[in-house]
Scaffold this active site. Structure first.
Site, PDB file in Angstrom:
ATOM      1  N   GLY A  15       0.818  -1.211   0.000  1.00 34.06           N
ATOM      2  CA  GLY A  15       0.000   0.000   0.000  1.00 34.06           C
ATOM      3  C   GLY A  15       0.848   1.255   0.000  1.00 34.06           C
ATOM      4  CG  ASP A  16       0.360   3.913   2.284  1.00 33.90           C
ATOM      5  OD1 ASP A  16      -0.798   4.254   1.985  1.00 33.90           O
ATOM      6  OD2 ASP A  16       0.687   3.492   3.403  1.00 33.90           O
ATOM      7  CE  LYS A  19      -3.290   2.023  -3.458  1.00 34.74           C
ATOM      8  NZ  LYS A  19      -2.101   1.922  -2.584  1.00 34.74           N
ATOM      9  CE  LYS A  21       2.970  11.951  -9.749  1.00 33.33           C
ATOM     10  NZ  LYS A  21       4.289  12.523  -9.745  1.00 33.33           N
ATOM     11  N   GLY A  43      -5.818   5.716   2.022  1.00 32.83           N
ATOM     12  CA  GLY A  43      -5.544   7.160   2.042  1.00 32.83           C
ATOM     13  C   GLY A  43      -4.753   7.449   0.789  1.00 32.83           C
ATOM     14  CG  HIS A  44      -5.793   6.283  -2.595  1.00 31.03           C
ATOM     15  ND1 HIS A  44      -6.547   5.584  -3.511  1.00 31.03           N
ATOM     16  CD2 HIS A  44      -5.276   5.358  -1.748  1.00 31.03           C
ATOM     17  CE1 HIS A  44      -6.488   4.291  -3.228  1.00 31.03           C
ATOM     18  NE2 HIS A  44      -5.736   4.129  -2.150  1.00 31.03           N
ATOM     19  CD  GLN A 228      -6.911  -1.271   1.286  1.00 31.39           C
ATOM     20  OE1 GLN A 228      -7.706  -1.898   0.618  1.00 31.39           O
ATOM     21  NE2 GLN A 228      -7.166  -0.073   1.751  1.00 31.39           N
ATOM     22  N   GLY A 306      -1.661   8.452  10.208  1.00 29.40           N
ATOM     23  CA  GLY A 306      -0.525   9.246  10.658  1.00 29.40           C
ATOM     24  C   GLY A 306       0.599   8.432  11.279  1.00 29.40           C
TER      25      GLY A 306
HETATM   26  P1  GDP Z   1      -1.560   5.631  -2.124  1.00 31.56           P
HETATM   27  O1  GDP Z   1      -2.251   5.155  -0.902  1.00 31.56           O
HETATM   28  O2  GDP Z   1      -1.000   4.518  -2.939  1.00 31.56           O
HETATM   29  O3  GDP Z   1      -2.378   6.576  -2.948  1.00 31.56           O
HETATM   30  O4  GDP Z   1      -0.290   6.467  -1.609  1.00 31.56           O
HETATM   31  P2  GDP Z   1      -0.287   7.542  -0.406  1.00 31.56           P
HETATM   32  O5  GDP Z   1      -0.931   8.778  -0.883  1.00 31.56           O
HETATM   33  O6  GDP Z   1      -0.780   6.939   0.854  1.00 31.56           O
HETATM   34  O7  GDP Z   1       1.269   7.734  -0.196  1.00 31.56           O
HETATM   35  C1  GDP Z   1       2.102   8.170  -1.209  1.00 31.56           C
HETATM   36  C2  GDP Z   1       2.813   9.463  -0.726  1.00 31.56           C
HETATM   37  O8  GDP Z   1       3.904   9.738  -1.576  1.00 31.56           O
HETATM   38  C3  GDP Z   1       1.926  10.686  -0.808  1.00 31.56           C
HETATM   39  O9  GDP Z   1       2.287  11.546   0.234  1.00 31.56           O
HETATM   40  C4  GDP Z   1       2.268  11.280  -2.159  1.00 31.56           C
HETATM   41  O10 GDP Z   1       2.027  12.677  -2.226  1.00 31.56           O
HETATM   42  C5  GDP Z   1       3.746  10.987  -2.230  1.00 31.56           C
HETATM   43  N1  GDP Z   1       4.291  10.769  -3.586  1.00 31.56           N
HETATM   44  C6  GDP Z   1       3.709  10.186  -4.658  1.00 31.56           C
HETATM   45  N2  GDP Z   1       4.579  10.077  -5.672  1.00 31.56           N
HETATM   46  C7  GDP Z   1       5.743  10.598  -5.236  1.00 31.56           C
HETATM   47  C8  GDP Z   1       7.043  10.739  -5.817  1.00 31.56           C
HETATM   48  O11 GDP Z   1       7.311  10.337  -6.941  1.00 31.56           O
HETATM   49  N3  GDP Z   1       8.005  11.309  -5.041  1.00 31.56           N
HETATM   50  C9  GDP Z   1       7.760  11.726  -3.765  1.00 31.56           C
HETATM   51  N4  GDP Z   1       8.755  12.274  -3.089  1.00 31.56           N
HETATM   52  N5  GDP Z   1       6.556  11.616  -3.182  1.00 31.56           N
HETATM   53  C10 GDP Z   1       5.563  11.030  -3.909  1.00 31.56           C
HETATM   54  P1  IMO Z   2      -3.812   2.623   0.659  1.00 26.79           P
HETATM   55  O1  IMO Z   2      -4.973   2.414  -0.270  1.00 26.79           O
HETATM   56  C1  IMO Z   2      -1.198   0.920   3.674  1.00 26.79           C
HETATM   57  C2  IMO Z   2      -2.934  -2.044   6.386  1.00 26.79           C
HETATM   58  C3  IMO Z   2      -3.081  -1.679   7.841  1.00 26.79           C
HETATM   59  C4  IMO Z   2      -2.933  -3.039   8.477  1.00 26.79           C
HETATM   60  C5  IMO Z   2      -3.644  -3.962   7.499  1.00 26.79           C
HETATM   61  C6  IMO Z   2      -5.095  -4.255   7.848  1.00 26.79           C
HETATM   62  O2  IMO Z   2      -3.680   4.015   1.154  1.00 26.79           O
HETATM   63  O3  IMO Z   2      -2.561   2.060   0.083  1.00 26.79           O
HETATM   64  P2  IMO Z   2      -7.351  -2.842   7.793  1.00 26.79           P
HETATM   65  O4  IMO Z   2      -7.687  -1.510   8.378  1.00 26.79           O
HETATM   66  O5  IMO Z   2      -7.493  -2.915   6.314  1.00 26.79           O
HETATM   67  O6  IMO Z   2      -8.039  -3.971   8.491  1.00 26.79           O
HETATM   68  O7  IMO Z   2      -5.782  -3.039   8.123  1.00 26.79           O
HETATM   69  O8  IMO Z   2      -3.603  -3.286   6.235  1.00 26.79           O
HETATM   70  N1  IMO Z   2      -3.578  -1.107   5.435  1.00 26.79           N
HETATM   71  C7  IMO Z   2      -2.894  -0.261   4.662  1.00 26.79           C
HETATM   72  N2  IMO Z   2      -1.574   0.003   4.589  1.00 26.79           N
HETATM   73  N3  IMO Z   2      -2.053   1.552   2.850  1.00 26.79           N
HETATM   74  C8  IMO Z   2      -3.371   1.270   2.884  1.00 26.79           C
HETATM   75  O9  IMO Z   2      -4.233   1.770   1.984  1.00 26.79           O
HETATM   76  C9  IMO Z   2      -3.853   0.370   3.850  1.00 26.79           C
HETATM   77  N4  IMO Z   2      -5.083  -0.093   4.175  1.00 26.79           N
HETATM   78  C10 IMO Z   2      -4.890  -1.003   5.133  1.00 26.79           C
HETATM   79  O10 IMO Z   2      -2.063  -0.802   8.235  1.00 26.79           O
HETATM   80  O11 IMO Z   2      -1.574  -3.411   8.502  1.00 26.79           O
HETATM   81 MG    MG Z   3      -2.213   5.441   1.169  1.00 23.14          MG
END
Ligand code: GDP
Ligand code: IMO
Ligand code: MG
Length: 426
Positions: A15-16, A19, A21, A43-44, A228, A306
């Site tokens: 995850g994170d 996606k 962006k 959290g996107h 995720q 957070g």
């Molecule tokens: P998602 O859950 O897959 O949508 O990803 P998140 O938003 O949770 O986490 C990605 C983080 O990386 C966010 O704070 C974005 O703003 C940041 N981000 C995305 N692409 C880049 C990149 O190429 N470089 C940097 N430094 N940050 C990025």
């Molecule tokens: P995005 O879409 C990162 C993780 C939680 C925990 C496990 C199970 O932003 O990438 P849950 O609340 O789904 O029962 O938690 O999955 N988790 C994530 N980790 N990014 C996420 O979403 C996540 N959604 C759940 O931290 O380990």
């Molecule tokens: Mg995220």
């Protein structure tokens, strides 16, 4: 009219990956963006025009002109979180009611699901999943247990009675748990929940599977947005430290109601390194200064909770597994700029468990493995200002080539910063 295929964006790690962006960047080529699984555990983040925004349930196409955004049947919805999100988006001048559709078949997260999530995590103590405490697990458990309340049920005149029956059943379950701290005020949340349900009624509750299939038939380009990551998939992730839905491309079919033959491109997103929030195996995790540097430079703190994210080197064993399982057609590498200042960059190419060398991702997620690393010289050049592949430093191109050779998949997009604009398309 040519029958369109639906393209998918999904995460290949925990995850994170970025996606939000990528979906925001790709949306101008699509008319519809649809979420197919997960819920407000996601959290996107989107960054554009000097502003940033975190989406939890609403698809990441919402800020682009002329897109329709669908919350599919595979998603679980907390009305409170969804309405808060909509209110925030509307404050930025977007008329959400014109561009958001919600599946009648999507399941609802009730306040008691959130309480059950907290009770379950507390009872597990050290073995806890580290869930986001959004009620995801209990809501999906009710869905597969054939005991869920769905968006379509809100249209029934007796929906409050249905709610009460669910609540009572959940309260009985809650009594079986040892005492625990509820991380929210239940009565207050329940009040907000009913208010949010009423507010949601101005959005169309639809048969989204019909909408999506009709749109494809009419030649409409659709992008499905995963939440995720692949290693959090309920079947193929690092079970039990996973989420409760199918995050891999197979989930698109059940989460939107489309046939496998209708899936087109599968964009697999990965970070140039790895992160994970919550508990569970993470073979390349770093506990040293390099790990702290990744967290600091990459701002690796959860967009939903957070929490500081665990950090580590790129893991090719896990990445190749995710590419295979998703049938990835195009790779997208994110956050390459975070590695700019490293002298040496490591990539796990296999694992060692006892005397054995493992080339394949093990069923337990690599609980007891030690990674075998290949080292790359760092590029020591800021990537974030670059917009053309040709301008990338040689050492970075070598890193890209290595990943492409190992996965057998081309990296089509390289992201060099959080902003929409910091994107290099090859
Ligand atoms: P998602 O859950 O897959 O949508 O990803 P998140 O938003 O949770 O986490 C990605 C983080 O990386 C966010 O704070 C974005 O703003 C940041 N981000 C995305 N692409 C880049 C990149 O190429 N470089 C940097 N430094 N940050 C990025
Ligand atoms: P995005 O879409 C990162 C993780 C939680 C925990 C496990 C199970 O932003 O990438 P849950 O609340 O789904 O029962 O938690 O999955 N988790 C994530 N980790 N990014 C996420 O979403 C996540 N959604 C759940 O931290 O380990
Ligand atoms: Mg995220």
């Amino acid at each position: 009219m040519e029958q369109k295929k639906l393209d998918v964006v999904l995460g290949l790690q925990w995850g994170d990956e970025g996606k939000g962006k990528v979906v925001d960047v790709l949306t101008p080529s699509y008319k519809v963006v649809a979420r197919f699984q997960g819920g407000p555990n996601a959290g996107h983040s989107l960054v554009f025009d000097g502003d940033s925004f975190v989406l939890h349930t609403v698809p990441s196409g919402i800020f682009r002109e002329g897109t329709v955004n669908v919350i599919g049947n595979g998603v679980v919805i907390d009305p409170v979180i969804l309405m808060e999100e909509i209110t925030e988006i509307e404050k930025r001048g977007v008329d959400v009611s014109k561009k958001l559709l919600i599946s009648k078949r999507a399941h609802l997260i009730l306040p008691t699901h959130r309480a059950l999530d907290a009770a379950s995590e507390s009872a597990m103590g050290k073995a806890k999943i580290g869930s986001t405490l959004k009620g995801i697990g209990p809501a999906y458990a009710d869905k597969t247990g054939r005991n869920g309340l769905r968006v379509g049920d809100l249209l029934r005149s007796n929906y409050k009675e249905l709610y009460e029956a669910h609540k009572q059943r959940h309260q009985q379950l809650l009594q079986q748990y040892p005492p625990f701290q509820l991380p929210f005020n239940f009565d207050e949340y329940e009040k907000q929940w009913f208010q949010a349900v009423e507010a949601l009624r101005r959005f169309p509750f639809i048969d989204s599977e019909v909408y999506v299939n009709d749109a494809l038939k009419a030649g409409t380009p659709i992008l499905a947005e995963g939440a995720q990551g692949s290693l959090l998939d309920i079947d193929f992730g690092t079970y039990p430290y996973v989420t409760s839905s199918n995050t891999m491309s197979a989930g698109v079919c059940t989460g939107l109601g489309i046939a496998p033959s209708r899936v087109g491109k599968v964009y697999g997103i990965f970070k140039a390194y790895c992160t994970r929030v919550g508990s569970g195996p993470f073979p390349t995790e770093l506990f040293d200064k390099d790990g702290e540097t990744l967290r600091a430079i990459g701002h690796e703190y959860g967009a939903t909770t957070g929490r500081p994210r665990r950090t580590g080197w790129l893991d090719m064993v896990a990445l190749k597994y995710a590419v295979m399982m998703n049938g990835v057609t195009d790779l997208i590498m994110m956050k390459s700029d975070v590695l700019d200042n490293f002298d040496t960059i490591k990539v796990a190419v296999a694992y060692k468990e006892g005397d054995q060398v493992l080339e394949n991702f093990p069923y337990d997620g690599g609980k007891n493995v030690t990674p075998i690393y290949k080292e790359f010289p760092g590029w020591k050049t800021p990537l974030s200002g670059l917009r053309r592949y040709e301008d990338f430093p040689g050492a970075f191109k070598d890193y890209i080539n290595f990943i492409e050779t190992e996965t057998g998949c081309r990296i089509k997009i390289v992201s060099v910063g959080p902003d929409r604009e910091a994107t290099v398309v090859r």
